[in-house]
Motif scaffolding. Structure first.
Motif, short mmCIF file in Angstrom:
data_model
loop_
_atom_site.label_atom_id
_atom_site.label_comp_id
_atom_site.label_asym_id
_atom_site.label_seq_id
_atom_site.Cartn_x
_atom_site.Cartn_y
_atom_site.Cartn_z
N ARG A 70 5.24 -1.16 -8.33
CA ARG A 70 4.24 -2.18 -8.59
C ARG A 70 4.16 -2.53 -10.09
O ARG A 70 4.05 -3.68 -10.47
CB ARG A 70 2.88 -1.76 -8.04
N ALA B 51 0.83 -1.21 0.00
CA ALA B 51 0.00 0.00 0.00
C ALA B 51 0.87 1.25 0.00
O ALA B 51 0.45 2.29 -0.50
CB ALA B 51 -0.93 0.00 1.21
N ARG B 52 2.06 1.17 0.57
CA ARG B 52 2.90 2.36 0.58
C ARG B 52 3.95 2.33 -0.51
O ARG B 52 4.76 3.26 -0.61
CB ARG B 52 3.52 2.59 1.96
N SER B 53 3.93 1.30 -1.35
CA SER B 53 4.89 1.23 -2.46
C SER B 53 4.48 2.22 -3.54
O SER B 53 3.34 2.66 -3.60
CB SER B 53 4.93 -0.19 -3.03
#
Lengths: 426, 426
Positions: A37, A30-32
Motif C-alpha cells: 500500500r 484489506a489483505r495487502s
C-alpha cells in the motif's frame, strides 16, 4: 420522462457495478501488505509528477468551462491547480505513505478466566464513499488516506472539476497497478449526473461509510438521505471564554488569533464570551485589536457599555457561523454562565477557555461537550495536522465513531479476536 | 381522526419534555463524580431488594394481563420476575458499580511541535434511548450501564411489562436521589402508546444514540426510521470452518459446542464449513454427535456423500439464522473457499476457524470481516462477560463506533483536549 427513468435506472445500475468492484478491491486491499500500500502511494505521487502537465491541461479546460458557465471567481480560484498545488498533491501522498499503518494493530490481548485470549484488532472499514465539491486535490488526498488505511474508495467530486479529477484518478489507478494492487480500489465516478450521488449513498451492501466534504447544506442533505453511516462536519460555532482569572495578554492574543488568523475556517471563533469580572481589564483592548483587524463586533448590552463601536447583537448572532469578519461578543457572569451559553449555542466543534485557575480549567475541560476543548490555546489549533494525525479526511461534528479531526484511525474500526486452543463454553 | 392527531401531538410533546429533562440530567451526570454514580447504583440495588415484593406484585399483574391477552407462554415465561431474577437485578447493579469508570480517562496526551499538548478524553455520549421488549430486568441493567457511564437514559420497554418496569424505575430513581443525582437521569416512558417510540427516535436534539434490543424486525424498523445514530444488532449467521490442518478432537468439540451449547443465541453456529481434505477424518463424527444432540443437518452434495442423515441444503440455508436445532453444512475446497463463503453469507457477527496452521489462522484472523473472529474456540464465547467487559448493553453488528459486544466504553466517546499556555497559531 421515460428516458429520464431509464437514465436514472442505468445510473443506479452503474453505481452498483462500481460498488461491487469496490467491495472486491477492498477485500484485496484489506489483505495487502503495508509495504504494497505504501508503494502504491509512492507510485501515485510519481505518476502525478510525471503527468503534471496533463493534469494542468485538464484543469485549464475545467477552469475555462467554469468561467464560461459564469461560476463565481472565488470558486474558480479554488479549483485552479497551479504547479505548486500539483506538487503538493504528490508530496501529500508521500507524507501519507510515511505515516504508521493503523491496520492490523492488536491491543489489549489478554487471557480471560475461561482460558481464551481476547483482544481487538484494527481493520479497514471496507469501502468509503467520498462526496466533495470543487477542489480537485481532494481526489489525491482522499485516495491516499483510503488506500493507506486499507479501504477502497469511491470518489464523487464536483462536476465542474471532472476533467482534472479524471486526470488525477488515472495517476492514482496507475499507481495502484504499479504496486500490484487492483485499480478498482479507487474509482472516480466519471459522470456529472446528480443521481449518482443519490445511488452512492443508498448502497449499504457496497459502501460502509460516506464522508461528505462541502457546505453545510450539502452535508445535511446527504446525512438526511443516506442509508449508510455518514461521517459529517456540519458547522463550527466556536467560542472563546475569557475568564476572570485569565492573564490579560494571553486572553487578548488568543481572542485575536482565534478570530483573525483565518476568517473562513470552521475552527475560527464566532462568539467571544468575557467574564464580567474581566470585562474592564480585557475587553476594551481585545475589542480595539479586533476592530483594528477589520472585525465587526456585535455585542450584548454589557459589551456595548465598554465597547462603543459594537453594534447590538440579536439572539440569532449567538447561533451564527459567520465565516467572515464579524464576531459576536457577550459578557457573562462567570464560568457557569459561559458553560450555559456554550451548551445552548455551540455547534459542538471547538471551545476554549483562557484562565489561570486550575479548578476552572478542569471544569471547562470536563463539562464542555465539544469535539475539541482547549485551555489557554487558540481554537485555530483544532486541525488534524496540528493534532499530529498527519493528515485528515475531515473534521467530524458527530459524537459517534469519529469526533473532531478524522485521520487514518477514523477510516478503520476494531474487531474482537479470540485465540483458543480447542476451548469450548461450558 | 382529530383525536388521534391530538393524541399523537401530545405524545410528541410529552416525549420532548422527557428529552429536555434527560438532556439537563445528562449534563449533571456528566459532571458528577465516579463516587456519586457508584453510590447511586448501590442505592438502586438496595431499593430493589427493599421493594422486591412490590416489584413481584407488579410483575404478577403484568403476567396475568399477558395471559389474558393470549400472549405466547414462552414470552410470558421470559417476563416473569422470580425472586432469583429480582435479586439478580440488584447483584447486576452492584457488579456494574464495581467496574472501572470509563469517564474522564485521558490517553495519548503529548506535546506537539507548536507547544500545545493534545490528548483524548473519554466522555459520556449524553442521552441514550433504549427500546426493548418484554424482559423487565433490562430496565435495571440498562439504567445501571447508562448511569455508570455518565449518560442519562430514556427507557422504553414493552407495554406488556409496563407495571414491573414502572416499579423498577421507581427504585432506580430513588437510588439516584439517594446519591444526590437527578431522578430524571433515568426516565421510563410510562405510556404504552406506540407513537412514543416514533417520537423517541426522532429527537436528535435530545437523544444522542438509540439502542434497540429485540427481534430483527424491530431493530431493522428502528434503524430505518431513526434520525439519530442506532447501535444495532441484526442477526448472527455464524460460521465455524474446520480446516484440513484441524486437530480432529478440537474440531468436533468446537463444532458441537458452537451449535448445541445454546440453540437460540446470536453467537450460535448456523453453518459448518469443512475443508474437503478434512471431511473424511472429521465430518462423520461431528455429524453423528450433532445428530445425537437432536440437530437436523442440511448439507451440500459433498456433505451428503459422507453424512447420509443430512437433507439437501438450499441456497437459502446458507443465509439463514435458524436460532434452533438446524445446521447447514458445506464441504469447501479449503481456506480460500471458506473465506469466500463467509464473505458472501456471513452477517458479520462471529466466525471461527479450527486449525493448527499458523499461516491459515493468521489469514483467517485478518481477512474475515466480522465483529468477532476466533481461532480454535467456540463461537459461543462472543459475549461481553466472556470478553471481560463486565456487562453489555448489547452486541453490535455495525462496523462504526461499537462493534461486537458493547459495554461501558460503547456508551462513551472521546473528545480532543488541548492544553496551552497562551498558544496562538501562526
Amino acid at each position: 420522462m421515460s428516458t429520464s427513468t431509464d437514465e436514472s435506472t442505468s445510473i443506479t445500475e452503474s453505481m452498483h457495478r462500481v460498488g461491487r468492484a469496490a467491495r472486491g478491491a477492498g477485500r484485496e486491499l484489506a489483505r495487502s501488505s503495508t509495504g504494497a500500500r505504501d508503494r502504491a502511494l509512492e507510485a501515485m505521487a510519481a505518476r502525478i509528477e510525471e503527468r503534471a502537465e496533463a493534469i494542468a491541461a485538464a484543469n485549464a479546460e475545467d477552469l475555462a468551462a467554469a468561467r464560461e458557465a459564469g461560476l463565481e471567481a472565488s470558486l474558480v480560484e479554488r479549483m485552479e491547480l497551479t504547479p505548486g498545488r500539483i506538487q503538493a498533491m504528490a508530496d501529500g501522498l508521500r507524507e501519507i505513505a510515511a505515516l504508521p499503518d493503523p491496520v492490523g494493530a492488536v491491543r489489549e490481548l489478554a487471557a480471560r478466566p475461561s482460558g481464551i485470549q481476547v483482544g481487538r484488532m484494527r481493520v479497514p472499514l471496507g469501502v468509503i464513499g467520498i462526496i466533495y465539491e470543487s477542489r480537485p486535490n481532494v481526489t489525491a488526498d482522499a485516495a491516499g488516506l483510503c488506500v493507506k488505511s486499507g479501504n477502497a474508495a469511491i470518489l464523487r467530486g464536483g462536476s465542474e472539476a471532472i476533467r482534472a479529477n479524471r486526470a488525477i484518478a488515472e495517476c492514482v489507478q496507475a499507481g495502484l497497478e504499479d504496486a500490484g494492487l487492483p485499480a478498482e480500489a479507487v474509482q472516480v465516478v466519471a459522470t456529472t449526473d446528480r443521481d449518482a450521488v443519490g445511488a452512492l449513498i443508498r448502497m449499504p451492501e457496497w459502501v460502509d461509510v460516506i464522508v461528505p466534504r462541502g457546505g453545510k447544506s450539502l452535508v445535511a442533505r446527504i446525512a438526511a438521505e443516506a442509508q449508510v453511516p455518514v461521517i459529517k462536519h456540519l458547522e463550527g460555532v466556536c467560542h472563546v471564554y475569557l475568564d476572570d482569572d485569565a492573564d490579560p495578554d494571553k486572553a487578548v492574543a488568543i481572542a485575536v488569533n482565534a478570530k483573525t488568523q483565518r476568517l473562513g475556517t470552521c475552527n475560527t471563533m464566532e462568539t467571544l464570551l468575557v467574564a464580567a469580572g474581566a470585562a474592564e481589564r480585557i475587553l476594551p483592548e481585545a475589542a480595539e485589536r479586533l476592530t483594528a483587524a477589520g472585525i465587526e463586533l456585535r455585542g450584548c448590552p454589557r459589551t456595548r457599555e465598554r465597547v462603543p463601536q459594537a453594534v447590538a447583537a440579536s439572539d440569532a448572532d449567538w447561533a451564527t457561523e459567520y465565516l467572515g469578519p464579524i464576531l459576536a461578543v457577550r459578557v457573562v457572569d462567570g464560568l457557569d454562565a459561559a458553560l450555559e451559553h456554550i451548551a445552548q449555542y455551540s455547534s459542538g466543534h471547538t471551545e476554549a477557555i483562557v484562565t489561570d485557575s486550575y479548578t476552572k480549567a478542569q471544569r471547562f475541560l470536563r463539562e464542555v461537550d465539544s469535539s475539541s476543548v482547549m485551555v489557554n490555546a487558540s481554537t485555530r489549533f483544532a486541525d488534524g495536522h496540528e493534532y499530529g494525525l498527519g493528515a485528515e479526511i475531515g473534521i467530524s461534528t458527530d459524537k459517534l465513531h469519529a469526533r473532531g479531526p478524522v485521520g487514518l484511525e477514523g477510516l478503520t474500526t476494531e474487531k474482537y479476536i479470540v485465540l483458543g486452543d480447542g476451548h469450548i463454553r461450558s
